[in-house]
Write a protein that holds these residues in place. Structure first.
Motif, PDB file in Angstrom:
ATOM      1  N   ARG A 231       0.814  -1.213   0.000  1.00 37.66           N
ATOM      2  CA  ARG A 231       0.000   0.000   0.000  1.00 37.66           C
ATOM      3  C   ARG A 231       0.852   1.271   0.000  1.00 37.66           C
ATOM      4  O   ARG A 231       0.326   2.376   0.135  1.00 37.66           O
ATOM      5  CB  ARG A 231      -0.934  -0.011   1.211  1.00 37.66           C
ATOM      6  CG  ARG A 231      -2.028  -1.073   1.094  1.00 37.66           C
ATOM      7  CD  ARG A 231      -2.757  -1.297   2.401  1.00 37.66           C
ATOM      8  NE  ARG A 231      -3.918  -2.156   2.213  1.00 37.66           N
ATOM      9  CZ  ARG A 231      -3.868  -3.488   2.126  1.00 37.66           C
ATOM     10  NH1 ARG A 231      -2.697  -4.119   2.216  1.00 37.66           N
ATOM     11  NH2 ARG A 231      -4.974  -4.193   1.945  1.00 37.66           N
TER      12      ARG A 231
ATOM     13  N   SER B 185      -4.009  -7.721   0.352  1.00 35.58           N
ATOM     14  CA  SER B 185      -3.626  -6.804  -0.722  1.00 35.58           C
ATOM     15  C   SER B 185      -4.807  -5.907  -1.076  1.00 35.58           C
ATOM     16  O   SER B 185      -5.958  -6.265  -0.839  1.00 35.58           O
ATOM     17  CB  SER B 185      -3.185  -7.575  -1.966  1.00 35.58           C
ATOM     18  OG  SER B 185      -2.002  -8.301  -1.730  1.00 35.58           O
ATOM     19  N   PRO B 186      -4.540  -4.745  -1.649  1.00 36.12           N
ATOM     20  CA  PRO B 186      -5.620  -3.870  -2.090  1.00 36.12           C
ATOM     21  C   PRO B 186      -6.523  -4.567  -3.104  1.00 36.12           C
ATOM     22  O   PRO B 186      -6.096  -5.482  -3.815  1.00 36.12           O
ATOM     23  CB  PRO B 186      -4.884  -2.683  -2.724  1.00 36.12           C
ATOM     24  CG  PRO B 186      -3.553  -2.659  -2.037  1.00 36.12           C
ATOM     25  CD  PRO B 186      -3.219  -4.105  -1.818  1.00 36.12           C
ATOM     26  N   GLU B 187      -7.760  -4.124  -3.175  1.00 34.26           N
ATOM     27  CA  GLU B 187      -8.735  -4.723  -4.073  1.00 34.26           C
ATOM     28  C   GLU B 187      -8.262  -4.647  -5.525  1.00 34.26           C
ATOM     29  O   GLU B 187      -7.736  -3.637  -5.967  1.00 34.26           O
ATOM     30  CB  GLU B 187     -10.077  -3.991  -3.934  1.00 34.26           C
ATOM     31  CG  GLU B 187     -11.196  -4.590  -4.767  1.00 34.26           C
ATOM     32  CD  GLU B 187     -12.518  -3.878  -4.571  1.00 34.26           C
ATOM     33  OE1 GLU B 187     -13.477  -4.205  -5.299  1.00 34.26           O
ATOM     34  OE2 GLU B 187     -12.577  -2.993  -3.699  1.00 34.26           O
TER      35      GLU B 187
ATOM     36  N   TYR C 143      -5.883  -6.496  -6.940  1.00 39.79           N
ATOM     37  CA  TYR C 143      -4.529  -6.979  -7.198  1.00 39.79           C
ATOM     38  C   TYR C 143      -4.586  -8.401  -7.761  1.00 39.79           C
ATOM     39  O   TYR C 143      -5.452  -9.192  -7.374  1.00 39.79           O
ATOM     40  CB  TYR C 143      -3.702  -6.964  -5.905  1.00 39.79           C
ATOM     41  CG  TYR C 143      -3.025  -5.646  -5.632  1.00 39.79           C
ATOM     42  CD1 TYR C 143      -3.683  -4.441  -5.840  1.00 39.79           C
ATOM     43  CD2 TYR C 143      -1.714  -5.600  -5.158  1.00 39.79           C
ATOM     44  CE1 TYR C 143      -3.069  -3.232  -5.584  1.00 39.79           C
ATOM     45  CE2 TYR C 143      -1.088  -4.399  -4.907  1.00 39.79           C
ATOM     46  CZ  TYR C 143      -1.762  -3.218  -5.119  1.00 39.79           C
ATOM     47  OH  TYR C 143      -1.157  -2.017  -4.875  1.00 39.79           O
TER      48      TYR C 143
END
Length: 248
Positions: A39, A200-202, A204
């Protein structure tokens, strides 16, 4: 040398389990740190850096070899380094020996490369002597000074979007010394291991753990064409996993 005490097998196992609790805490903390690293903000590389490769001049974008991520290690091999021109920096050489097979990184859309100020003929001679088979380029401008590796070894991570390149992370000193395994390098990158258990961020790219793993000579073959974009390779890997499950 004062060694720890000798105990029974039961006492040894109890001590191991006690330590294992703390080891798991460290592992979870490491995973959380890697999630935070994914992030991190990124900064665009705006200079047109040039390198000399075995086949001539190349740009920073070309170092990616078409993949989305790039890890660059600054290896000290140049005039003034102890052992020049027959030997590279002892510390850099030790770390070079511990780098895992690059096929596994490549399968995660990640390229690993080294850069030095030594001319290509000297680099090729050292690679042959040490048994190293990795992409290795000659610095021709201020890349090393601009990215914190002009006076000491260090590893930079980059992400590519088309022709645009972004610096995503940098590590040196003892953090750099700990690198070498496939997992340690992937944890350094913006996209991580790309497995679905990771935080993980949305959006990925992620696949199930184990699903994409292969022997290093099996990622690309006539019967298993893993080449293409990451999404295409993921689809191929899933199809292969389904086929394998049906055969068992």
């Amino acid at each position: 040398m004062k060694l720890p005490p000798i105990v029974s097998a039961q006492e040894w196992e109890a001590a191991r389990q006690e330590l294992r609790v703390k080891e798991k805490e460290v592992t979870r903390a490491h995973d959380a740190l890697a999630g935070q690293r994914r992030r991190m903000p990124r900064t665009e590389v705006e200079k047109a850096y040039r390198f000399e490769g075995p086949d001539g001049p190349v740009s920073l974008v070309e170092l990616f070899e078409g993949r989305r991520q790039l890890i660059v290690y600054r290896f000290f091999f140049e005039p003034g380094v102890t052992g020049w021109p027959e030997r590279g920096c002892p510390g850099c050489s030790l770390m070079a020996d511990q780098v895992a097979h690059l096929a596994h990184l490549n399968a995660r859309d990640t390229t690993y490369a080294r850069v030095s100020r030594a001319p290509q003929p000297d680099i090729e001679r050292l690679k042959a002597r040490m048994g190293w088979d990795v992409p290795w380029y000659t610095l021709t401008d201020g890349f090393d000074a601009d990215f914190g590796v002009d006076q000491w070894h260090g590893t930079n991570a980059f992400l590519r979007e088309g022709e645009r390149v972004f610096r995503t992370y940098f590590v040196n000193h003892r953090g750099d010394e700990a690198l070498g395994s496939t997992w340690s390098y992937l944890d350094l990158t913006a996209l991580g291991r790309q497995e679905d258990w990771e935080d993980s961020p949305e959006g990925y790219p992620q696949t199930r753990a184990y699903e994409w793993w292969r022997r290093h000579d099996e990622y690309v073959s006539d019967s298993d064409p893993w080449e293409g974009t990451l999404d295409e390779r993921v689809a191929a890997l899933r199809a292969h996993a389904r086929a394998s499950a049906e055969d068992t």
